[in-house]
Design an enzyme around this catalytic site. Structure first.
Site, PDB file in Angstrom:
ATOM      1  N   LEU A  29     -20.326  -4.269   4.949  1.00 27.84           N
ATOM      2  CA  LEU A  29     -19.016  -3.866   4.426  1.00 27.84           C
ATOM      3  C   LEU A  29     -18.529  -4.793   3.311  1.00 27.84           C
ATOM      4  O   LEU A  29     -18.688  -6.010   3.383  1.00 27.84           O
ATOM      5  CB  LEU A  29     -17.995  -3.846   5.570  1.00 27.84           C
ATOM      6  CG  LEU A  29     -18.373  -2.977   6.772  1.00 27.84           C
ATOM      7  CD1 LEU A  29     -17.270  -3.004   7.833  1.00 27.84           C
ATOM      8  CD2 LEU A  29     -18.668  -1.534   6.352  1.00 27.84           C
ATOM      9  N   HIS A  33     -15.023  -0.753   1.407  1.00 30.43           N
ATOM     10  CA  HIS A  33     -14.941  -0.213   2.770  1.00 30.43           C
ATOM     11  C   HIS A  33     -13.619  -0.648   3.420  1.00 30.43           C
ATOM     12  O   HIS A  33     -12.959   0.147   4.087  1.00 30.43           O
ATOM     13  CB  HIS A  33     -16.085  -0.758   3.639  1.00 30.43           C
ATOM     14  CG  HIS A  33     -17.456  -0.350   3.201  1.00 30.43           C
ATOM     15  ND1 HIS A  33     -18.354  -1.229   2.658  1.00 30.43           N
ATOM     16  CD2 HIS A  33     -18.089   0.849   3.247  1.00 30.43           C
ATOM     17  CE1 HIS A  33     -19.489  -0.603   2.394  1.00 30.43           C
ATOM     18  NE2 HIS A  33     -19.354   0.661   2.731  1.00 30.43           N
ATOM     19  N   GLN A  57     -31.527   9.937   5.431  1.00 28.94           N
ATOM     20  CA  GLN A  57     -31.076  10.104   4.046  1.00 28.94           C
ATOM     21  C   GLN A  57     -31.793   9.187   3.066  1.00 28.94           C
ATOM     22  O   GLN A  57     -31.397   9.111   1.904  1.00 28.94           O
ATOM     23  CB  GLN A  57     -29.560   9.945   3.967  1.00 28.94           C
ATOM     24  CG  GLN A  57     -29.020   8.548   4.210  1.00 28.94           C
ATOM     25  CD  GLN A  57     -27.505   8.538   4.308  1.00 28.94           C
ATOM     26  OE1 GLN A  57     -26.926   8.990   5.291  1.00 28.94           O
ATOM     27  NE2 GLN A  57     -26.840   8.031   3.272  1.00 28.94           N
ATOM     28  N   VAL A 171     -13.306   0.859  -5.466  1.00 27.72           N
ATOM     29  CA  VAL A 171     -12.839  -0.515  -5.664  1.00 27.72           C
ATOM     30  C   VAL A 171     -13.856  -1.204  -6.581  1.00 27.72           C
ATOM     31  O   VAL A 171     -15.072  -1.058  -6.397  1.00 27.72           O
ATOM     32  CB  VAL A 171     -12.714  -1.255  -4.311  1.00 27.72           C
ATOM     33  CG1 VAL A 171     -12.309  -2.706  -4.523  1.00 27.72           C
ATOM     34  CG2 VAL A 171     -11.705  -0.533  -3.420  1.00 27.72           C
ATOM     35  N   LEU A 179     -17.895  -1.651  -6.513  1.00 22.86           N
ATOM     36  CA  LEU A 179     -18.492  -2.392  -5.395  1.00 22.86           C
ATOM     37  C   LEU A 179     -19.473  -1.501  -4.652  1.00 22.86           C
ATOM     38  O   LEU A 179     -19.213  -0.322  -4.430  1.00 22.86           O
ATOM     39  CB  LEU A 179     -17.401  -2.890  -4.440  1.00 22.86           C
ATOM     40  CG  LEU A 179     -16.381  -3.873  -5.008  1.00 22.86           C
ATOM     41  CD1 LEU A 179     -15.553  -4.490  -3.877  1.00 22.86           C
ATOM     42  CD2 LEU A 179     -17.029  -4.983  -5.826  1.00 22.86           C
ATOM     43  N   SER A 180     -20.606  -2.086  -4.299  1.00 17.11           N
ATOM     44  CA  SER A 180     -21.651  -1.357  -3.582  1.00 17.11           C
ATOM     45  C   SER A 180     -22.520  -2.377  -2.850  1.00 17.11           C
ATOM     46  O   SER A 180     -22.753  -3.478  -3.366  1.00 17.11           O
ATOM     47  CB  SER A 180     -22.521  -0.586  -4.583  1.00 17.11           C
ATOM     48  OG  SER A 180     -23.754  -0.248  -3.987  1.00 17.11           O
TER      49      SER A 180
HETATM   50  O1  PAF Z   1     -21.779   6.725   2.145  1.00 27.59           O
HETATM   51  C1  PAF Z   1     -22.387   6.296   3.141  1.00 27.59           C
HETATM   52  O2  PAF Z   1     -22.276   5.110   3.508  1.00 27.59           O
HETATM   53  C2  PAF Z   1     -23.311   7.202   3.938  1.00 27.59           C
HETATM   54  O3  PAF Z   1     -23.922   8.136   3.105  1.00 27.59           O
HETATM   55  C3  PAF Z   1     -22.607   7.903   5.120  1.00 27.59           C
HETATM   56  C4  PAF Z   1     -21.504   8.820   4.641  1.00 27.59           C
HETATM   57  C5  PAF Z   1     -22.041   6.850   6.061  1.00 27.59           C
HETATM   58  C6  PAF Z   1     -23.632   8.752   5.885  1.00 27.59           C
HETATM   59  O4  PAF Z   1     -24.690   7.994   6.342  1.00 27.59           O
END
Ligand code: PAF
Length: 275
Positions: A29, A33, A57, A171, A179-180
């Site tokens: 986070l 977040h 994913q 943000v 931010l990532s």
């Molecule tokens: O954006 C994210 O962090 C993810 O794609 C999510 C929405 C939590 C699904 O895994």
């Protein structure tokens, strides 16, 4: 704050709640977040945050294995903000191999979907599962993942899921970089360069605000500007905010989206433009 790892325990804990605001995350986070969780506090009396790095994913050559997992530090950041942290193991979310998936509309194969086959299918499937588990009244997602948010909004609407979807503003660091969690893959030199993505999207947005409507040319100029600086550009694209289709020239609510790689790091960003 309760940290829960099992579905049974989660359901038991949430059974008595009738006003849940939910923030799904993959952990690690950052301030983006935290801002979403603070926003969630305003929306519900019980704030639930999920932390789950969803294998469905990630593509075979993507960063699933090296994606940072920092549960202890994440929980420390959520103390006093969240009521429940749901952090399941992979086999808790997928006790058997997932064979039912959300089938997505064509827009999910464009933009990031064109470069990350299967990503949105896996994302939408886990979000549907998480919404079923948590059964929130409100769920919050960051606008940095603009296409993800658009897909979730459409999925929730078309499946009549009883949840309001709220988008949180991106943000940014002082120099404009969104931010990532993936920013930490950048070398110091790449981190300095990374701010250019936002700056170049800003120039496209400025041209739109000044009346330019040649979307193709604006996209190509921005892509060339990034490429000249050493980025490997996936796309810069001007779309309608609603549904993310290619816009008519009369469209007033636009968004400029981009994805590009610096070294091994793939960055995405976007800017909404309201004319
Ligand atoms: O954006 C994210 O962090 C993810 O794609 C999510 C929405 C939590 C699904 O895994």
């Amino acid at each position: 704050m309760q940290v829960i790892h099992s579905v049974v325990e989660l359901r038991a804990r949430l059974a008595r709640e009738s006003n849940i605001a939910f923030v799904p995350t993959m952990g690690n986070l950052h301030a983006g977040h935290v801002a979403l969780v603070e926003q969630a506090r305003q929306q519900g009396t019980c704030v639930v945050v999920s932390i789950f790095v969803n294998p469905l994913q990630f593509g075979p050559n993507e960063d699933f294995d090296k994606y940072p997992r920092t549960l202890e530090a994440d929980c420390a950041k959520l103390l006093g903000l969240a009521d429940v942290v749901f952090a399941p193991a992979v086999d808790e979310m997928y006790p058997e191999p997932q064979s039912f998936y959300v089938e997505l509309p064509p827009i999910a194969s464009e933009l990031c979907g064109a470069h990350r086959p299967g990503h949105f299918r896996g994302m939408a499937t886990v979000v549907l599962k998480l919404l079923n588990l948590v059964q929130p009244q409100v769920a919050l997602f960051g606008k940095k993942d603009y296409q993800q948010l658009a897909i979730i909004r459409q999925m929730v609407m078309q499946f009549n899921l009883p949840v309001a979807i709220v988008g949180g503003e991106t943000v940014r660091a002082e120099d404009g970089l969104a931010l990532s969690s993936r920013n930490q893959y950048l070398t110091p030199a790449e981190r300095t360069e990374a701010a250019q993505l936002h700056l170049i999207l800003g120039k496209v947005s400025e041209s739109l605000a000044n009346g330019s409507r040649d979307f193709d040319v604006l996209e190509k100029v921005a892509e060339a500007a990034l490429a000249k600086r050493g980025w490997r550009v996936e796309y810069v694209s001007i779309r309608s905010q609603h549904g993310l289709g290619k816009p008519q020239v009369s469209e007033r609510k636009l968004v400029v989206l981009a994805a590009a790689r610096l070294g091994v790091t793939r960055l995405i960003d976007n800017l909404e433009v309201c004319l």
